[in-house]
Design a protein around this motif. Structure first.
Motif, short mmCIF file in Angstrom:
data_model
loop_
_atom_site.label_atom_id
_atom_site.label_comp_id
_atom_site.label_asym_id
_atom_site.label_seq_id
_atom_site.Cartn_x
_atom_site.Cartn_y
_atom_site.Cartn_z
N TYR A 42 -40.14 68.03 46.38
CA TYR A 42 -40.96 69.21 46.12
C TYR A 42 -40.04 70.42 46.04
CZ TYR A 42 -40.31 69.68 51.17
OH TYR A 42 -39.75 69.76 52.43
N GLY A 43 -40.53 71.47 45.46
CA GLY A 43 -39.74 72.69 45.39
C GLY A 43 -40.46 73.77 44.64
N VAL A 44 -39.99 74.99 44.81
CA VAL A 44 -40.54 76.14 44.10
C VAL A 44 -39.47 76.62 43.14
CG1 VAL A 44 -41.44 78.47 44.32
CG2 VAL A 44 -42.00 76.76 46.05
N ARG A 45 -39.78 76.55 41.83
CA ARG A 45 -38.86 76.96 40.78
C ARG A 45 -39.52 78.03 39.94
NH1 ARG A 45 -34.89 73.06 40.08
NH2 ARG A 45 -33.82 74.73 38.97
N ASP A 46 -38.90 79.20 39.87
CA ASP A 46 -39.46 80.33 39.10
C ASP A 46 -40.89 80.64 39.54
OD1 ASP A 46 -37.09 80.52 37.58
OD2 ASP A 46 -37.80 78.95 36.23
N GLY A 47 -41.13 80.53 40.83
CA GLY A 47 -42.43 80.88 41.39
C GLY A 47 -43.49 79.81 41.32
N ALA A 48 -43.17 78.66 40.69
CA ALA A 48 -44.17 77.59 40.53
C ALA A 48 -43.79 76.38 41.38
CB ALA A 48 -44.27 77.18 39.07
N TYR A 49 -44.79 75.78 42.00
CA TYR A 49 -44.57 74.58 42.79
C TYR A 49 -44.30 73.41 41.85
CZ TYR A 49 -45.21 71.44 46.80
OH TYR A 49 -45.03 70.52 47.81
N ALA A 50 -43.36 72.54 42.20
CA ALA A 50 -42.94 71.47 41.29
C ALA A 50 -42.50 70.25 42.08
CB ALA A 50 -41.80 71.98 40.40
N GLY A 51 -42.21 69.17 41.34
CA GLY A 51 -41.66 67.97 41.94
C GLY A 51 -42.69 66.85 42.12
N TYR A 52 -42.26 65.83 42.82
CA TYR A 52 -43.10 64.65 43.05
C TYR A 52 -44.43 65.02 43.70
CZ TYR A 52 -44.89 60.61 45.63
OH TYR A 52 -45.72 59.66 46.16
N ALA A 53 -44.38 65.83 44.75
CA ALA A 53 -45.61 66.17 45.47
C ALA A 53 -46.61 66.88 44.57
CB ALA A 53 -45.28 67.04 46.68
#
Length: 253
Positions: A42-53
């Motif tokens: 999981y992670g926050v990139r450019d303000g958006a939540y992203a990744g597997y989760a």
């Protein structure tokens, strides 16, 4: 009398209109998430939540008519906000994390969304050798090493982020890095272009557990998530493989 009937019809029409709009509206919930780059999990990139989760929870939400509002927060604030009952859900979570702060609270946890391994990673030539200096990311406690740290056998050096931690270990400025294996491997493979530059040392301390979705308010939604994951187990397994989110478990065998 006619006026009353007409008024009654208008009121009934409004009630039906509101009921219809409510019925067509998705369930809406807030999910507190960690405001950091912890990809691929999981992670926050450019303000958006992203990744597997994000992919997993979005697929469940779409199937169930749910709208998840992801709210990235610094880890300490996320704990405080969730435990104060101000969020519908928290991810990631685990009943063993900050256990003392959970006492007296009725928290429901989902089945594991993904397994993780926090482990000791070293340059290949240092595998099996003693560790005197251990690197970590600021704010993360290497619980598996605490006995040796408290006894003075091991000195801990903190880094601002995972890229800095991996660079420090690759350069030999620390004996080992203690971190999530899949996150470090992503840094090696995709960010630093040095696949295999660090390897898991299975003889050193590590912690293997799982990420869960937790809630103080909506255990029935957690139950629906568990049921959905069972019904879509093959798809979930493919998603895990695509993100390489459980990388590291085979290295512990």
């Amino acid at each position: 009398m006619r006026g009353r009937r007409r008024l009654g019809g208008v009121v009934l029409g409004l009630v039906l209109l509101v009921a219809g709009a409510t019925a067509g509206r998705a369930e809406a919930y807030t999910v507190g998430v960690e405001n950091l780059d912890y990809l691929p999990a999981y992670g926050v990139r450019d303000g958006a939540y992203a990744g597997y989760a994000r992919d997993l929870l979005d697929a469940f939400a779409a199937a169930e008519g749910i709208d998840f509002d992801y709210r990235p927060l610094p880890v300490p604030r996320l704990y405080a906000t969730f435990l104060a009952g101000q969020l519908d859900f928290k991810f990631p979570d685990n009943a063993n994390w900050a256990a003392a702060r959970r006492e007296g609270l009725s928290i429901a946890y989902s089945a594991p969304l993904a397994r993780y391994v926090d482990a000791t990673l070293v340059r290949p030539e240092r595998r099996g050798q003693p560790v005197a200096t251990l690197g970590t990311v600021s704010g993360f406690t290497p619980w598996a090493w605490m006995a040796r740290i408290q006894s003075g056998q091991v000195r801990v050096l903190e880094n601002a982020n995972f890229t800095a931690l991996v660079r420090q270990a690759l350069a030999g400025r620390i004996d080992a890095a203690y971190a999530n294996v899949s996150v470090v491997n992503r840094q090696l493979d995709q960010v630093l272009g040095d696949p295999g530059g660090l390897v898991l040392d299975p003889g050193q301390p590590h912690d293997a557990s799982a990420y869960h979705l937790s809630t103080l308010h909506h255990p029935e939604v957690v139950g629906r998530l568990d049921t959905w994951m069972l019904a879509n187990a093959d798809w979930v397994a493919q998603l895990k493989q695509r993100h390489a989110v459980e990388k590291g478990f085979d290295d512990l065998d």
